[in-house]
Design an enzyme around this catalytic site. Structure first.
Site, short mmCIF file in Angstrom:
data_model
loop_
_atom_site.label_atom_id
_atom_site.label_comp_id
_atom_site.label_asym_id
_atom_site.label_seq_id
_atom_site.Cartn_x
_atom_site.Cartn_y
_atom_site.Cartn_z
N CYS A 133 -7.26 2.84 5.52
CA CYS A 133 -7.07 1.80 4.51
C CYS A 133 -8.02 0.63 4.76
CB CYS A 133 -5.60 1.38 4.46
SG CYS A 133 -5.15 0.55 2.91
N LYS A 154 -2.65 -3.10 -8.39
CA LYS A 154 -2.44 -2.43 -7.11
C LYS A 154 -2.21 -0.93 -7.32
CE LYS A 154 0.32 -2.49 -2.89
NZ LYS A 154 1.39 -3.17 -2.10
N SER A 178 -1.45 2.73 -1.08
CA SER A 178 -0.85 1.41 -1.29
C SER A 178 -1.93 0.37 -0.99
CB SER A 178 0.36 1.22 -0.38
OG SER A 178 0.88 -0.09 -0.52
N HIS A 220 -2.53 6.86 3.06
CA HIS A 220 -1.61 6.75 4.20
C HIS A 220 -0.83 8.04 4.42
CE1 HIS A 220 -2.18 2.45 4.88
NE2 HIS A 220 -2.26 2.32 3.57
N GLU A 222 0.11 9.02 7.14
CA GLU A 222 1.05 8.74 8.23
C GLU A 222 2.38 8.19 7.73
OE1 GLU A 222 -0.81 4.74 7.53
OE2 GLU A 222 -1.47 6.83 7.46
N ARG A 234 10.82 -4.30 -2.16
CA ARG A 234 10.31 -5.61 -1.75
C ARG A 234 9.62 -6.32 -2.91
NH1 ARG A 234 5.36 -5.09 2.07
NH2 ARG A 234 4.51 -4.47 0.04
#
Length: 284
Positions: A133, A154, A178, A220, A222, A234
């Site tokens: 990232c 985003k 993200s 990502h 992971e 959030r």
């Protein structure tokens, strides 16, 4: 000690061990240094313990941090007890490094308060590396002068990717993204890098140098199952694409990217192990 909402107040290692994942205290087949730039340290630790600890390759993991940054979401004593400063990297005898993303992607690189440490590490690094990232964007900028650009919205969700023939990822696969910024595929190609996987919607997911020594990953793999659910709860202003079944946040999201990350991380660790032991044999 802090961690993200819903995560237990345990170190990443303790949480992994509670789930039956075991790591070598020392003298594993491979020793990996992870530069963890994310604010919630324990969650990222757990993500990598869970990914790297699932194979028949014994791995020793250590975490490092930039000394010129004070992390607001993790107690300083936790960092002191569980992390090495970046300046120690060359003394730790790593076989490879991983650099995570960081929540600074909308800043110019030079305005990041630990930029000099990161820039110098990338310039001097001779080890096999995964840059993830923002870490990938930083490395592409330092090594090849490739600029990042800001997206109109985003990019959040799970996206399908196609692969170009290579030894590390195959076929089509899903992977999480993200981020607010991106690198262009044209710039990456013009730098002479290999594009290993990409998406029409999410852009280049994985690129590498010609020798497969350094990997640049924009997403990502992971991530654990609940991570994007946490980001949605959030922020609330952006719904993750292709994540919840029938776009219903009350339903458990499937781990659609697990087969991809299993394939890539196993092949990456195997590649490093093969190179390490072939070098040892050559020196005898």
């Amino acid at each position: 000690m802090c961690c993200i909402a819903g995560a237990p107040s345990l170190s990443g290692r303790e949480r992994a061990e509670k789930e039956g994942i075991r790591f070598k205290e020392n003298k594993g087949e491979l020793k990996i240094g992870i530069i963890n730039l994310m604010p919630f340290k324990e969650e990222v630790e757990y993500q990598f313990y869970a990914v790297l600890g699932r194979f028949d390759i014994s791995v020793e993991v250590e975490f490092l941090y930039p000394e010129n940054h004070v992390f607001k979401n993790t107690d300083g004593s936790y960092i002191k007890d569980n992390y090495y400063p970046l300046g120690e990297l060359n003394n730790r005898n790593y076989d490879a490094i991983i650099m995570t993303g960081a929540p600074v992607e909308l800043l110019d690189f030079q305005k990041v308060n630990y930029w000099d440490e990161i820039k110098n590490l990338i310039k001097s690094n001779k080890l096999p590396a995964l840059y993830i990232c923002w870490g990938a964007q930083a490395a592409l900028y330092v090594k090849y002068g490739i600029e990042k650009f800001t997206l109109n919205e985003k990019l959040l969700g799970i996206f399908r990717h196609r692969t170009n023939k290579n030894p590390f990822v195959s076929g089509e696969f899903w992977a999480p993204h993200s981020r607010n910024t991106q690198n262009s595929s044209k710039d990456i190609k013009n730098a002479g890098l290999r594009i290993l996987a990409e998406s029409d919607e999410a852009g280049v997911y994985m690129a590498s140098d010609r020798d497969y020594r350094e990997f640049y990953i924009s997403g990502h793999g992971e991530y654990q199952r609940e991570r994007l659910k946490y980001e949605y709860s959030r922020d609330q202003n952006l719904f993750p694409k292709n994540y919840f079944p029938e776009d219903d946040p009350k339903k458990e999201p499937p781990m659609k990217w697990d087969s991809h990350r299993k394939e890539f991380y196993y092949k990456w660790l195997s590649h490093i192990r093969e190179k390490k032991f072939s070098n040892i044999s050559d020196k005898r």
